[in-house]
Motif scaffolding. Structure first.
Motif, short mmCIF file in Angstrom:
data_model
loop_
_atom_site.label_atom_id
_atom_site.label_comp_id
_atom_site.label_asym_id
_atom_site.label_seq_id
_atom_site.Cartn_x
_atom_site.Cartn_y
_atom_site.Cartn_z
N LEU A 55 0.81 -1.03 -0.06
CA LEU A 55 -0.09 0.01 0.02
C LEU A 55 0.87 1.34 0.19
CD1 LEU A 55 -2.52 -1.29 2.87
CD2 LEU A 55 -2.88 -0.77 0.41
N PRO A 56 0.41 2.34 -0.64
CA PRO A 56 1.16 3.63 -0.38
C PRO A 56 1.10 3.96 1.04
CG PRO A 56 -0.95 3.85 -1.61
CD PRO A 56 -0.95 2.52 -1.05
N GLY A 57 2.40 4.60 1.30
CA GLY A 57 2.39 5.11 2.57
C GLY A 57 2.62 3.99 3.58
N LEU A 58 1.94 4.02 4.80
CA LEU A 58 1.86 2.94 5.88
C LEU A 58 1.57 1.61 4.91
CD1 LEU A 58 1.92 1.95 8.65
CD2 LEU A 58 -0.49 2.46 8.61
N ASP A 59 2.46 0.64 4.70
CA ASP A 59 2.13 -0.43 3.97
C ASP A 59 1.35 -1.45 4.82
OD1 ASP A 59 3.95 -2.34 5.67
OD2 ASP A 59 5.48 -1.83 4.31
N GLY A 60 0.97 -2.61 4.26
CA GLY A 60 0.15 -3.52 4.94
C GLY A 60 0.44 -4.54 6.06
N MET A 61 1.82 -4.72 5.92
CA MET A 61 2.56 -5.31 6.99
C MET A 61 2.62 -4.52 8.12
SD MET A 61 2.93 -8.27 5.58
CE MET A 61 3.62 -9.10 7.03
N GLU A 62 3.03 -3.12 8.20
CA GLU A 62 2.94 -2.39 9.29
C GLU A 62 1.62 -2.21 9.81
OE1 GLU A 62 4.37 -0.38 12.39
OE2 GLU A 62 5.57 -1.36 11.06
N LEU A 63 0.81 -2.19 8.95
CA LEU A 63 -0.90 -1.89 9.70
C LEU A 63 -0.94 -3.15 10.29
CD1 LEU A 63 -3.26 -0.57 9.90
CD2 LEU A 63 -4.04 -1.34 7.66
N LEU A 64 -0.96 -4.50 9.70
CA LEU A 64 -1.03 -5.61 10.45
C LEU A 64 -0.26 -5.96 11.69
CD1 LEU A 64 -2.33 -8.33 10.47
CD2 LEU A 64 -0.09 -9.23 9.24
N LYS A 65 0.86 -5.15 11.83
CA LYS A 65 1.45 -5.07 13.40
C LYS A 65 0.63 -4.28 14.19
CE LYS A 65 5.94 -6.02 11.26
NZ LYS A 65 7.34 -5.59 11.08
N ARG A 66 0.42 -3.13 13.89
CA ARG A 66 -0.47 -2.29 14.61
C ARG A 66 -1.80 -2.79 15.10
NH1 ARG A 66 0.03 3.81 12.19
NH2 ARG A 66 2.36 3.99 12.10
N LEU A 67 -2.43 -3.65 13.98
CA LEU A 67 -3.61 -4.27 14.49
C LEU A 67 -3.38 -5.06 15.46
CD1 LEU A 67 -5.47 -4.43 11.01
CD2 LEU A 67 -6.18 -2.91 12.82
N GLN A 68 -2.49 -6.11 15.30
CA GLN A 68 -2.02 -7.25 16.33
C GLN A 68 -1.74 -6.43 17.64
OE1 GLN A 68 0.62 -9.35 13.98
NE2 GLN A 68 -0.86 -10.76 13.35
N ALA A 69 -0.93 -5.43 17.61
CA ALA A 69 -0.65 -4.73 18.95
C ALA A 69 -1.86 -4.39 19.65
CB ALA A 69 0.38 -3.66 18.83
N ARG A 70 -2.74 -3.94 18.88
CA ARG A 70 -3.98 -3.25 19.40
C ARG A 70 -4.97 -4.22 20.03
NH1 ARG A 70 -7.81 1.53 17.64
NH2 ARG A 70 -9.78 0.63 17.84
N SER A 71 -5.12 -5.34 19.44
CA SER A 71 -5.91 -6.49 19.60
C SER A 71 -5.28 -7.70 19.72
CB SER A 71 -7.07 -6.70 18.52
OG SER A 71 -7.88 -5.29 18.42
N PRO A 72 -4.37 -8.26 20.66
CA PRO A 72 -3.42 -9.33 20.82
C PRO A 72 -4.12 -10.45 20.52
CG PRO A 72 -3.09 -7.81 22.69
CD PRO A 72 -4.23 -7.44 22.00
N ARG A 73 -5.46 -10.69 20.64
CA ARG A 73 -6.24 -11.99 20.32
C ARG A 73 -6.72 -12.17 18.72
NH1 ARG A 73 -11.18 -12.51 24.08
NH2 ARG A 73 -11.91 -11.88 22.09
#
Length: 77
Positions: A55-73
Motif C-alpha cells: 500500500l502507499p504510505g503505511l504498508d499492509g505489513m506495518e498496519l497488520l503489526k499495529r492491528l495485532q498490537a491493538r488486539s492481541p487476540r
C-alpha cells in the motif's frame, strides 16, 4: 453485524470485493490506504479486515503489526 473492511489501493479490486461481499449480505467498506482505515478504526470495530500488503504510505505489513498490537487476540492468515 460489524463490517468487513477492505484496505486496497487498486480501486477496481476493492470495488469488486466489496460488491461480492454486499451481494452475499455482508456489510463491507473499502479504504484506499492504511491511514484512512486507521483513522476510522475506533468507530468501525470490523469483524474482518482484508488487507493488501503493498500500500502507499503505511504498508499492509506495518498496519497488520499495529492491528495485532491493538488486539492481541486477533489472528492473521
Amino acid at each position: 453485524m460489524n463490517p468487513i473492511c477492505i484496505v486496497e489501493d487498486e480501486s477496481s479490486i476493492a470495488s469488486t470485493v466489496q460488491s461480492i461481499l454486499k451481494d452475499e449480505g455482508y456489510p463491507a467498506i473499502a479504504f484506499p490506504d492504511a491511514e484512512s482505515f486507521w483513522q476510522k478504526l475506533d468507530t468501525l470495530e470490523p469483524s474482518l479486515v482484508l488487507l493488501d500488503v503493498w500500500l502507499p504510505g503505511l504498508d499492509g505489513m506495518e498496519l497488520l503489526k499495529r492491528l495485532q498490537a491493538r488486539s492481541p487476540r486477533s489472528r492473521s492468515s
